[in-house]
Design an enzyme around this catalytic site. Structure first.
Site, PDB file in Angstrom:
ATOM      1  N   GLU A 133      -7.695 -12.519 -14.780  1.00  0.00           N
ATOM      2  CA  GLU A 133      -8.363 -11.430 -14.064  1.00  0.00           C
ATOM      3  C   GLU A 133      -9.074 -10.470 -14.999  1.00  0.00           C
ATOM      4  O   GLU A 133      -9.896  -9.667 -14.571  1.00  0.00           O
ATOM      5  CB  GLU A 133      -7.364 -10.681 -13.170  1.00  0.00           C
ATOM      6  CG  GLU A 133      -6.170 -10.091 -13.886  1.00  0.00           C
ATOM      7  CD  GLU A 133      -6.375  -8.628 -14.239  1.00  0.00           C
ATOM      8  OE1 GLU A 133      -7.223  -7.979 -13.616  1.00  0.00           O
ATOM      9  OE2 GLU A 133      -5.683  -8.158 -15.142  1.00  0.00           O
TER      10      GLU A 133
ATOM     11  N   GLN B 153       4.048   2.186 -15.254  1.00  0.00           N
ATOM     12  CA  GLN B 153       4.229   0.737 -15.353  1.00  0.00           C
ATOM     13  C   GLN B 153       4.259   0.266 -16.803  1.00  0.00           C
ATOM     14  O   GLN B 153       4.937  -0.705 -17.142  1.00  0.00           O
ATOM     15  CB  GLN B 153       3.088   0.049 -14.600  1.00  0.00           C
ATOM     16  CG  GLN B 153       3.187  -1.454 -14.467  1.00  0.00           C
ATOM     17  CD  GLN B 153       1.952  -2.024 -13.803  1.00  0.00           C
ATOM     18  OE1 GLN B 153       0.900  -2.181 -14.425  1.00  0.00           O
ATOM     19  NE2 GLN B 153       2.053  -2.304 -12.523  1.00  0.00           N
TER      20      GLN B 153
ATOM     21  N   HIS C  99       1.230  -7.965  -3.578  1.00  0.00           N
ATOM     22  CA  HIS C  99       1.262  -6.943  -4.630  1.00  0.00           C
ATOM     23  C   HIS C  99       2.645  -6.824  -5.264  1.00  0.00           C
ATOM     24  O   HIS C  99       2.766  -6.621  -6.475  1.00  0.00           O
ATOM     25  CB  HIS C  99       0.807  -5.596  -4.070  1.00  0.00           C
ATOM     26  CG  HIS C  99      -0.591  -5.615  -3.531  1.00  0.00           C
ATOM     27  ND1 HIS C  99      -1.665  -6.020  -4.293  1.00  0.00           N
ATOM     28  CD2 HIS C  99      -1.088  -5.301  -2.309  1.00  0.00           C
ATOM     29  CE1 HIS C  99      -2.766  -5.954  -3.565  1.00  0.00           C
ATOM     30  NE2 HIS C  99      -2.445  -5.520  -2.361  1.00  0.00           N
ATOM     31  N   LEU C 100       3.678  -6.962  -4.470  1.00  0.00           N
ATOM     32  CA  LEU C 100       5.032  -6.918  -5.016  1.00  0.00           C
ATOM     33  C   LEU C 100       5.282  -8.109  -5.936  1.00  0.00           C
ATOM     34  O   LEU C 100       5.974  -7.976  -6.957  1.00  0.00           O
ATOM     35  CB  LEU C 100       6.065  -6.895  -3.887  1.00  0.00           C
ATOM     36  CG  LEU C 100       7.534  -6.900  -4.312  1.00  0.00           C
ATOM     37  CD1 LEU C 100       7.862  -5.729  -5.237  1.00  0.00           C
ATOM     38  CD2 LEU C 100       8.445  -6.885  -3.085  1.00  0.00           C
ATOM     39  N   ALA C 101       4.729  -9.257  -5.599  1.00  0.00           N
ATOM     40  CA  ALA C 101       4.890 -10.446  -6.445  1.00  0.00           C
ATOM     41  C   ALA C 101       4.444 -10.155  -7.871  1.00  0.00           C
ATOM     42  O   ALA C 101       5.117 -10.514  -8.848  1.00  0.00           O
ATOM     43  CB  ALA C 101       4.092 -11.611  -5.863  1.00  0.00           C
ATOM     44  N   ASP C 102       3.336  -9.477  -7.996  1.00  0.00           N
ATOM     45  CA  ASP C 102       2.806  -9.134  -9.319  1.00  0.00           C
ATOM     46  C   ASP C 102       3.766  -8.228 -10.086  1.00  0.00           C
ATOM     47  O   ASP C 102       3.991  -8.392 -11.282  1.00  0.00           O
ATOM     48  CB  ASP C 102       1.445  -8.458  -9.152  1.00  0.00           C
ATOM     49  CG  ASP C 102       0.789  -8.146 -10.474  1.00  0.00           C
ATOM     50  OD1 ASP C 102       0.711  -9.035 -11.317  1.00  0.00           O
ATOM     51  OD2 ASP C 102       0.358  -6.999 -10.665  1.00  0.00           O
ATOM     52  N   GLN C 103       4.369  -7.270  -9.372  1.00  0.00           N
ATOM     53  CA  GLN C 103       5.251  -6.299 -10.008  1.00  0.00           C
ATOM     54  C   GLN C 103       6.591  -6.912 -10.443  1.00  0.00           C
ATOM     55  O   GLN C 103       7.237  -6.418 -11.367  1.00  0.00           O
ATOM     56  CB  GLN C 103       5.533  -5.134  -9.053  1.00  0.00           C
ATOM     57  CG  GLN C 103       4.293  -4.403  -8.571  1.00  0.00           C
ATOM     58  CD  GLN C 103       3.582  -3.663  -9.680  1.00  0.00           C
ATOM     59  OE1 GLN C 103       4.213  -2.996 -10.477  1.00  0.00           O
ATOM     60  NE2 GLN C 103       2.274  -3.768  -9.724  1.00  0.00           N
TER      61      GLN C 103
ATOM     62  N   HIS D 143      -4.395 -11.897 -10.320  1.00  0.00           N
ATOM     63  CA  HIS D 143      -3.692 -10.828 -11.035  1.00  0.00           C
ATOM     64  C   HIS D 143      -2.299 -11.296 -11.434  1.00  0.00           C
ATOM     65  O   HIS D 143      -1.858 -11.143 -12.589  1.00  0.00           O
ATOM     66  CB  HIS D 143      -3.612  -9.611 -10.115  1.00  0.00           C
ATOM     67  CG  HIS D 143      -3.653  -8.299 -10.825  1.00  0.00           C
ATOM     68  ND1 HIS D 143      -2.521  -7.642 -11.226  1.00  0.00           N
ATOM     69  CD2 HIS D 143      -4.698  -7.522 -11.194  1.00  0.00           C
ATOM     70  CE1 HIS D 143      -2.862  -6.504 -11.805  1.00  0.00           C
ATOM     71  NE2 HIS D 143      -4.167  -6.401 -11.806  1.00  0.00           N
TER      72      HIS D 143
END
Length: 341
Positions: A10, A100, A283-287, A308
């Site tokens: 990305e 983060q 989005h949670l998957a990325d975190q 991402h």
């Protein structure tokens, strides 16, 4: 030294934040070229300078290339030092993205830390404080660290000026986390935040969200005076609460955009999540990638991975001895398995 090409995948700021955090944790010097090469304005922006500068501060790092617009940095950590820190972005740059960057090393430090971060709290291209507080931090507590985040002042795009306070109780023995069971016993609630704007904006948003998401069983309207933000602002969120986790879907008000349209955006993502039935949304998957890798393993079932997330996986594998297996069980549904190797 670990070398990272910031243009791969990305090609954005996530590569920078993850690489610097992992550099501190592993003690490895990292060189990142082509920083944010795929963004409209490539190179380091003020927000990224604050993130890397903050990371350097917590570990007394030696750095090269820390200037606005720079496309190459070298980051050499000396060892994380827990304590009290105050970071100022100086723009509407996201305070949660600075968090983060510094949270992973501080959540594994030898002592607690307290942070004050000034910047945006509700940014269109970053996790909002609502998502961090309601979704990410409760799951992080299941892995080990206890993190409390309090919003002292809201910061809306484009002026920013928000202020958050974060307390971190670290944990050196991280636990694996597995999130693969279908959603059970869910309840859905809606919230509208209105700061320095007419109350009816939030009322219209709540009305629209309840019309579009029939499963909404409760709602609340939060109205704050203009003194609690540098500029007026509005945000809506829909929380899907299950016996395992809470997913949060947020949309931000914009000048000239009707309240109903803001509500529709949050409702669209919430309905998509509910129809899929997976426990973890995009989005949670990325975190989750980085903390699960630090724990030495874990798994979750989610929808099709974003670029991402795929990029974040490759950055993590550059630093940590983990393997990541992605199994597609059916269209738009995958299981991500992280194991030590």
């Amino acid at each position: 030294m670990i070398r990272i090409d910031g243009s791969f995948g990305e090609g954005g700021g996530q590569i920078l934040r993850s690489a610097v955090a992992l550099s501190i944790i592993t003690g490895e010097t990292v060189e990142i070229d082509n920083v944010r090469a795929k963004r409209k304005v490539p190179g380091l922006r003020p927000q990224h300078l604050t993130a890397v500068g903050s990371a350097a501060q917590i570990c007394n790092a030696r750095t090269e290339g820390l200037s606005e617009g720079s496309s190459r940095i070298v980051f050499s950590p000396q060892g994380v030092v827990p304590g009290r820190y105050h970071f100022k972005i100086g723009t509407a740059g996201s305070s949660t993205l600075v968090l983060q960057t510094v949270l992973p090393p501080l959540m594994m430090a030898r002592g607690p830390s307290e942070l004050v971060i000034e910047g945006g709290t509700h940014n269109p291209l970053a996790p909002t404080v609502d998502f961090v507080n309601n979704t990410f931090l409760p799951l992080l507590a299941k892995i080990g660290p206890e993190v409390k985040l309090v919003v002292e002042k809201f910061g809306f795009y484009p002026r920013g000026g928000g202020r958050i306070k974060v307390k971190i109780e670290p944990c050196n023995d991280l636990r694996q986390l597995h999130l693969n069971e279908p959603l059970k016993r869910t309840k859905v609630r809606a919230c509208a935040l209105v700061v320095g704007l007419p109350r009816h904006i939030g009322e219209r948003e709540l009305d629209m969200m309840k019309r579009l998401v029939p499963k909404i069983s409760s709602d609340r309207l939060i109205v704050k005076p203009s003194t609690e933000s540098l500029s007026p602002g509005n945000a809506v969120s829909i929380e899907v609460v299950s016996d395992v986790l809470t997913e949060t879907f947020t949309a931000l008000g914009k000048r000239g955009v009707p309240a109903e349209q803001v509500a529709e955006e949050a409702a669209m993502h919430a309905n998509s999540y509910l129809s899929l039935g997976v426990p973890v949304y995009r989005h949670l998957a990325d975190q989750l990638i980085l903390p699960l890798a630090l724990a030495g393993g874990g798994s979750f079932t989610t929808c099709a991975l974003s670029l991402h997330t795929e990029t974040n996986i490759e950055v993590v594998k550059s630093f940590l001895p983990v393997a990541v297996r992605i199994v597609e069980s059916e269209p738009d549904r995958v299981k991500v398995e992280i194991t030590s190797r």
